[in-house]
Structures are given as structure tokens and as C-alpha cells.
Design an enzyme around this catalytic site. Structure first.
Site, PDB file in Angstrom:
ATOM      1  N   GLU A   1      83.016  38.426  97.694  1.00  0.00           N
ATOM      2  CA  GLU A   1      81.651  38.352  97.177  1.00  0.00           C
ATOM      3  C   GLU A   1      81.639  38.771  95.706  1.00  0.00           C
ATOM      4  O   GLU A   1      82.650  39.197  95.146  1.00  0.00           O
ATOM      5  CB  GLU A   1      80.728  39.194  98.049  1.00  0.00           C
ATOM      6  CG  GLU A   1      80.803  38.757  99.506  1.00  0.00           C
ATOM      7  CD  GLU A   1      79.602  39.116 100.352  1.00  0.00           C
ATOM      8  OE1 GLU A   1      78.504  39.351  99.808  1.00  0.00           O
ATOM      9  OE2 GLU A   1      79.752  39.160 101.584  1.00  0.00           O
TER      10      GLU A   1
ATOM     11  N   LYS B   1      80.569  34.183  92.004  1.00  0.00           N
ATOM     12  CA  LYS B   1      81.919  34.178  92.570  1.00  0.00           C
ATOM     13  C   LYS B   1      82.922  33.488  91.654  1.00  0.00           C
ATOM     14  O   LYS B   1      84.005  33.111  92.093  1.00  0.00           O
ATOM     15  CB  LYS B   1      81.890  33.493  93.946  1.00  0.00           C
ATOM     16  CG  LYS B   1      80.999  34.216  94.956  1.00  0.00           C
ATOM     17  CD  LYS B   1      81.020  33.547  96.318  1.00  0.00           C
ATOM     18  CE  LYS B   1      80.120  34.276  97.305  1.00  0.00           C
ATOM     19  NZ  LYS B   1      80.176  33.682  98.659  1.00  0.00           N
TER      20      LYS B   1
END
Length: 266
Positions: free
Chosen positions: A3, A50
């Protein structure tokens, strides 16, 4: 898939190891055009959602998306012989870094980077992030809010863990439609998400459990899971909710596992 906090940690680390200095860049695997940046000065390393960017003077940007299997490994000099399929190797003055298995590892120019970022929603870890932009996209959709939080065009950097935990912490049913999310709800969720993700950058793991529900306070055993961190519902299927005791539920939504408490998030 890592994440957003993980990519921001990597950016800080790479800035520390290589920033403002020439970097030797190669591709032992041969699948990355390393010659385009080899020997250039790394101006800065930064993350957006990301996505990781290594910006080299004067006009080249290495874009990395780790995907499901990508990993970076770092160590002090001297470097060892490459092991496995090393897509990109960086060697600096004090450290070396190998990248294996990314979904994307490519060289972009500034216009291509801007085009990529234009497709993403705001990143809660960026100082200039606009929560209103995410809220607008959420409230225009009749998809469940749990699905929208995972859409990188809505919100960049949020994955399955932060999604599940944020909804639990704000007692939002994951199947609530985007059109039903109030501005007050979103304001509280955004503020909380920024704090949680900043804590993730600092610690290198995701902790979402409030102090009063931690193991040493409640007397329960600490969580044991390869993801680490104390969480309320993520990967706690059939275990009792830390607040009400109801077994945590799991279902599939948009091809991803969804976790929630049917009582606290009724």
C-alpha cells in the site's frame, strides 16, 4: 500488493542512499533500459500512491509499480552477484539496491509522468492532496464505498488493509453507496486516513487499533500475521470483533476480500 505507505518509505530510503549523487544503474535481467539513466544524478525519489519515481537529471524518470510480486532489497556496499531475476540494480556511494518482479519498471519523461498522475486520485500522503477531489468522485458513483476506496483513480495508495480498517473505524457499512457518503463522514475519514498512513510510513507496518483496544490493555494475545500490525477486521475472519465480540465477516467484492463487523458496521 504494497500500500501507499510502503512506497513513501522506499522513496525516503532511496533519497537517503542515492539522492543528489550519481548512481550506477544496470539491468542484470536485461528487461530495463538502464543505459538511459546509468551514471546520472538522482535528483529526488518520491512516491505517489502505489507508484515510485526516481527523477534523474536532466530529463529522465524511472517509474516503478511493484504490483503483487515486486520487491526492493537494499544492502551496504560492496554488492554481491545478482541472484534471481533482477530487473534493476542501483549502486551508489554507500549502498546498493536490487529490484525484482515489478509490474512496471520503465523510463518516462515529464509529460508521460504527468499523464500517469492525471489518472490517479489524491494521495493522502502528499501535502497538496485534495480530499474534495476524492469526495466528488465518490459521491458521483453508485458503487459501494468499499469498492471506490480501492479505485486508484478515486484515491491513490489505499489498499485492502486501509480500506477495511478505515470503514470499520468510522462504522461505515462497506456496501454503502458512494452517493450516500456525507461530507461530514468523508471529512472525518480523510483526516483519519492521513494520520493512519503517516503512522504507517513511520513504523513500516499498518496499525489501526486505538490505544484502548491494544493487547496489553484488553489482555488479549497480540496479533500474529505476516502482514504485522494490530488491526480490527482485516484478515480476522470469524474472530470476535475487538469492540462488540461479533464474529468478523468476509466476502468478496470486486475480486478482493472484504472484511467487516456486521454489528459495528450495520
Amino acid at each position: 500488493m504494497p500500500e501507499g505507505h510502503t512506497l513513501h518509505r522506499l522513496a525516503r530510503l532511496h533519497q537517503k542512499y542515492y539522492g543528489k549523487r550519481p548512481v550506477r544503474v544496470s539491468s542484470p535481467q536485461g528487461r530495463f533500459p538502464a543505459a538511459l539513466v546509468d551514471g546520472r544524478v538522482l535528483t529526488r525519489a518520491e512516491a505517489y500512491g502505489k507508484h515510485l519515481f526516481h527523477v534523474y537529471a536532466p530529463d529522465a524518470i524511472v517509474h516503478v509499480h511493484l504490483g503483487l510480486y515486486g520487491t526492493f532489497t537494499d544492502a551496504p556496499l560492496p554488492p554481491t552477484l545478482p541472484v534471481g531475476q533482477v530487473r534493476m540494480r542501483m549502486v551508489g556511494e554507500t549502498h546498493w539496491t536490487d529490484l525484482r518482479g515489478p509490474t512496471r519498471c520503465e523510463v518516462l519523461n515529464a509529460a508521460e509522468r504527468a499523464e500517469l498522475l492525471a489518472r490517479l486520485g489524491p494521495d493522502p500522503l502528499r501535502r497538496n492532496a485534495d480530499p474534495a477531489a476524492a469526495y466528488t468522485r465518490i459521491t458521483r458513483s453508485k458503487l459501494p464505498v468499499a469498492a471506490l476506496l480501492m479505485e486508484q483513480k478515486v484515491l491513490a495508495g489505499v489498499g485492502n488493509v486501509y480500506r477495511a480498517e478505515l470503514l470499520f473505524r468510522h462504522r461505515v457499512n462497506p456496501r454503502t453507496l458512494g452517493t450516500s457518503v456525507t461530507e461530514a463522514q468523508w471529512s472525518a475519514m480523510w483526516t483519519d486516513l492521513v494520520g493512519l498512513m503517516k503512522d504507517g510510513v513511520k513504523k513500516g507496518r499498518i496499525d489501526t487499533v486505538r490505544d484502548e483496544h491494544l493487547p496489553h490493555v484488553t489482555g488479549r494475545a497480540p496479533r500474529v500475521d505476516r502482514h504485522g500490525g494490530e488491526v480490527y477486521v482485516y484478515r480476522r475472519t470469524d474472530q470476535p470483533c475487538l469492540i462488540c465480540g461479533t464474529p468478523v465477516r468476509k466476502a468478496e467484492l470486486a475480486a478482493r476480500n472484504l472484511y467487516w463487523c456486521p454489528t459495528c458496521q450495520a
